[in-house]
Design an enzyme around this catalytic site. Structure first.
Site, PDB file in Angstrom:
ATOM      1  CG  ASN A  12      -1.866   1.161   1.259  1.00  0.00           C
ATOM      2  OD1 ASN A  12      -1.706   2.139   0.536  1.00  0.00           O
ATOM      3  ND2 ASN A  12      -2.875   1.061   2.108  1.00  0.00           N
ATOM      4  CB  VAL A  13       2.088   3.483  -2.721  1.00  0.00           C
ATOM      5  CG1 VAL A  13       2.623   2.355  -3.590  1.00  0.00           C
ATOM      6  CG2 VAL A  13       0.770   4.028  -3.268  1.00  0.00           C
TER       7      VAL A  13
ATOM      8  CG  ASN B 207       2.222   2.932 -13.142  1.00  0.00           C
ATOM      9  OD1 ASN B 207       1.938   3.790 -13.973  1.00  0.00           O
ATOM     10  ND2 ASN B 207       1.531   1.805 -13.027  1.00  0.00           N
TER      11      ASN B 207
ATOM     12  CB  SER C 210      -2.198  12.602 -15.869  1.00  0.00           C
ATOM     13  OG  SER C 210      -3.277  12.867 -16.753  1.00  0.00           O
TER      14      SER C 210
ATOM     15  CE1 TYR D  10      -5.495  10.160 -12.345  1.00  0.00           C
ATOM     16  CE2 TYR D  10      -5.502  11.870 -14.027  1.00  0.00           C
ATOM     17  CZ  TYR D  10      -5.090  10.631 -13.581  1.00  0.00           C
ATOM     18  OH  TYR D  10      -4.264   9.857 -14.371  1.00  0.00           O
TER      19      TYR D  10
ATOM     20  CB  SER E  20      -3.263  13.952  -7.321  1.00  0.00           C
ATOM     21  OG  SER E  20      -3.746  13.311  -8.491  1.00  0.00           O
ATOM     22  CE  LYS E  21      -1.816  10.728 -11.925  1.00  0.00           C
ATOM     23  NZ  LYS E  21      -0.851   9.655 -11.582  1.00  0.00           N
TER      24      LYS E  21
END
Length: 253
Positions: free
Chosen positions: A59-60, A86, A140, A153, A156-157
């Site tokens: 679990n990263v 990733n 992304s 998202y 976060s990217k």
């Protein structure tokens, strides 16, 4: 074989892009620790490659588990040369429909905190081993632009892009490169969520050549960046988007 005798860790290895990174890395001569949250899923990936790939569940979002993952790769293969951060999640959802705790926290924990953990743990491991290394982060194109239904998202990217720059600067004295890859529209299970929303054809046309990128194509970008052929590429984000961020959706058919 660009990665002959190299040892790599790939997180999110059971996913569409992650499993292809494992495959292409092995094709290029690397031995790989394939990592995912679900052990059964990553076992299924590793089973295709014999001794070249070991499976590990992690679990990263838990830094202790990430450091254990680094130790396990060295124990399995004797060293470590490449770490690919990733693992990622994404769920299309309008901002006004968010549950702030649920919708913010999970995506931020995996996509942002998980990469942070991977950067710190990998950097420390390379310094401990006294050898150069390469850290690759999955970003992304959404980290560079606004889009509906992907607020957390995108944020976060964007953070991944900045973490890549800052870590590259701090790790440079240790001869550790840090680079991010920003895919565009890649035909993966995560992207297929847009099919159920009736947007599949619309998003396909957002690439210059009117087609989706395949996971293998992105994996080959990772393999190049992990190799000595890309030694001059550091502290930046490489777009694998078929021009997505560089043009507006066509007005005319």
């Amino acid at each position: 074989m660009r990665l002959k005798d190299k040892v790599a860790i790939v997180t999110g290895a059971a996913g569409g892009i992650g499993s292809e990174i494992v495959r292409i890395f092995v094709e290029e001569g690397a031995r790989v620790m394939a990592v995912d949250l679900d052990k059964a899923s990553v076992d299924a990936v590793a089973n295709d490659y014999g001794d070249a790939v070991a499976a590990w569940a992690c679990n990263v979002t838990d830094y202790g588990q990430v450091t254990a993952m680094m130790d396990a790769a060295v124990a399995a293969f004797g060293t470590l040369d490449i770490v690919v951060n990733n693992a990622g999640v994404g769920l299309p959802k309008p901002l006004l429909e968010h549950d702030p705790e649920q919708d913010w926290e999970l995506t931020t924990a995996v996509n942002q905190q998980g990469v942070y953990h991977g950067l710190v743990a990998a950097g420390r491991k390379f310094v401990e081993l006294g050898r150069p290394g390469v850290i690759l982060n999955t970003s992304s194109v959404y980290g560079q632009m606004a889009a509906e239904m992907s607020f957390v998202y995108n944020v976060s990217k964007a953070a991944v892009d900045m973490m890549t720059k800052c870590a590259a600067l701090e790790f440079a004295p240790h001869n550790v490169r840090v680079v991010a890859v920003a895919p565009g529209r890649v035909d993966t299970p995560m992207l297929r969520q847009y099919e159920a929303l009736g947007l599949w054809e619309h998003i396909r046309r957002e690439h210059m050549r009117d087609t989706f990128t395949q996971p293998e194509e992105i994996a080959r970008v990772f393999a190049f960046l992990a190799s000595s052929d890309a030694n001059c590429i550091n502290g930046t984000t490489v777009n694998g988007d078929d021009g997505f961020v560089n043009f507006k959706y066509p007005l005319l058919d």
